[in-house]
Motif scaffolding. Structure first.
Motif, PDB file in Angstrom:
ATOM      1  N   GLU A  13       0.824  -1.264   0.119  1.00  0.00           N
ATOM      2  CA  GLU A  13       0.106   0.150   0.043  1.00  0.00           C
ATOM      3  C   GLU A  13       1.012   1.120   0.086  1.00  0.00           C
ATOM      4  OE1 GLU A  13      -2.916  -0.374   3.437  1.00  0.00           O
ATOM      5  OE2 GLU A  13      -2.899  -2.468   2.719  1.00  0.00           O
ATOM      6  N   ARG A  25       3.152  -5.019  13.479  1.00  0.00           N
ATOM      7  CA  ARG A  25       1.657  -4.799  13.501  1.00  0.00           C
ATOM      8  C   ARG A  25       1.234  -4.855  15.239  1.00  0.00           C
ATOM      9  NH1 ARG A  25      -1.836  -5.051   9.931  1.00  0.00           N
ATOM     10  NH2 ARG A  25      -0.599  -6.588   8.507  1.00  0.00           N
ATOM     11  N   ASP A  37      -9.717  -5.724   7.424  1.00  0.00           N
ATOM     12  CA  ASP A  37      -9.163  -7.026   6.799  1.00  0.00           C
ATOM     13  C   ASP A  37      -8.212  -7.523   7.801  1.00  0.00           C
ATOM     14  OD1 ASP A  37      -6.957  -5.527   6.528  1.00  0.00           O
ATOM     15  OD2 ASP A  37      -6.758  -5.620   4.526  1.00  0.00           O
ATOM     16  N   THR A  38      -7.986  -6.866   8.933  1.00  0.00           N
ATOM     17  CA  THR A  38      -7.128  -7.212  10.170  1.00  0.00           C
ATOM     18  C   THR A  38      -7.722  -7.460  11.524  1.00  0.00           C
ATOM     19  OG1 THR A  38      -5.944  -5.862   8.946  1.00  0.00           O
ATOM     20  CG2 THR A  38      -4.796  -6.700  10.729  1.00  0.00           C
ATOM     21  N   HIS A 200      -0.222  -6.629  -2.059  1.00  0.00           N
ATOM     22  CA  HIS A 200      -0.152  -7.844  -1.585  1.00  0.00           C
ATOM     23  C   HIS A 200      -1.024  -8.893  -1.401  1.00  0.00           C
ATOM     24  CE1 HIS A 200      -1.737  -5.276   1.433  1.00  0.00           C
ATOM     25  NE2 HIS A 200      -2.169  -6.242   2.190  1.00  0.00           N
TER      26      HIS A 200
END
Ligand SMILES: C[S@@+](CC[C@H](N)C(=O)[O-])C[C@H]1O[C@@H](n2cnc3c(N)ncnc32)[C@H](O)[C@@H]1O
Ligand SMILES: Nc1nc2[nH]cc(C(=O)O)c2c(=O)[nH]1
Ligand code: SF4
Ligand SMILES: [Mg+2]
Length: 211
Positions: A13, A25, A37-38, A200
């Protein structure tokens, strides 16, 4: 600090897309974007000291590092981590939701800040003064799920003259907004913004962690 994962991947990104990058993260987020999405980073994680995180990052021998989450800025240690990474000579990126004041972030950091569109359900959580704190090395990112989000984002960019301040990214919610539609809307409106999709998810499978 609480860490969900540290991994080495291709930056998928931002304007740094395509470059090898180490990701840190951090765990936890107070927001709940409808399309996040996480979600696996909301809970759990491992408690790690600052030196331990720095040592693990150093082990990858990669000059580009991104701190993401979850929402990294909910953890006070994130600010120290960003400064220490900058001190160590890395190019440092921060992915943040736009809901937390970026004022205290070390100014050597490249801040990539979401502006949460209506489709995320989180627009009312935005800390709007953040928009005026972005500078030329930073990026404002709009993740769009439909035409209504696109028109909202287009208006915010114009009202705040955002494209004069920093890079502006328009990104489709993966698998929801058709890439070609977004590209054609941007071209028709002659928008001074950058199209970006999550690289990704094309390289690896869209739901794979740690890439
Ligand atoms: C998971 S968030 C973590 C950092 C921070 N909480 C934030 O929202 O910017 C990282 C980036 O992924 C984007 N993202 C999350 N889910 C997405 C999806 N389904 N499609 C496209 N981008 C998504 C977010 O908008 C954000 O720009
Ligand atoms: N490869 C890869 N690039 C990314 N850029 C931002 C990411 C994020 O989750 O914040 C991300 C991610 O999860 N993976
Ligand atoms: S702010 Fe970021 S981590 Fe939190 S729910 Fe939204 S996209 Fe997911
Ligand atoms: Mg991601």
């Amino acid at each position: 600090m609480r860490v969900t994962e540290i991994f080495h991947s291709i930056q998928g990104e931002s304007t740094f897309m395509g470059r090898p990058c180490v990701f840190v993260r951090l765990t936890g987020c107070a927001l709940r974007c409808t399309w996040c999405d996480t979600e696996y980073s909301f809970y759990g994680g491992t408690e790690m000291g600052l030196e331990q995180v720095l040592a693990e990052v150093a082990g990858y021998g990669c000059p580009l590092v991104e701190v993401t989450g979850g929402e990294p800025l909910h953890q006070p240690d994130a600010f120290r981590l960003l400064s220490r990474l900058c001190d160590a000579g890395y190019e440092v990126l921060l992915e943040t939701s736009g809901a937390v004041d970026i004022g205290p972030v070390d100014r050597r950091t490249h801040i990539i800040m979401d502006v949460k569109c209506p489709g995320s359900g989180m627009t009312d959580r935005m800390y709007w003064p953040n928009l005026d704190k972005l500078s030329v090395k930073d990026e404002a990112k709009f993740v769009l799920q439909d035409r209504a989000d696109y028109e909202w984002a287009r208006d915010v960019v114009a009202q705040h003259a955002l494209a004069d301040r920093c890079a502006v990214l328009f990104s489709p919610v993966f698998g929801k907004l058709d890439l070609q539609s977004l590209a054609e809307w941007m071209l028709a409106d002659r928008l001074p913004v950058r199209f970006q999709a999550q690289l990704h998810k094309f390289i690896w499978s869209p739901d794979r962690r740690g890439v």
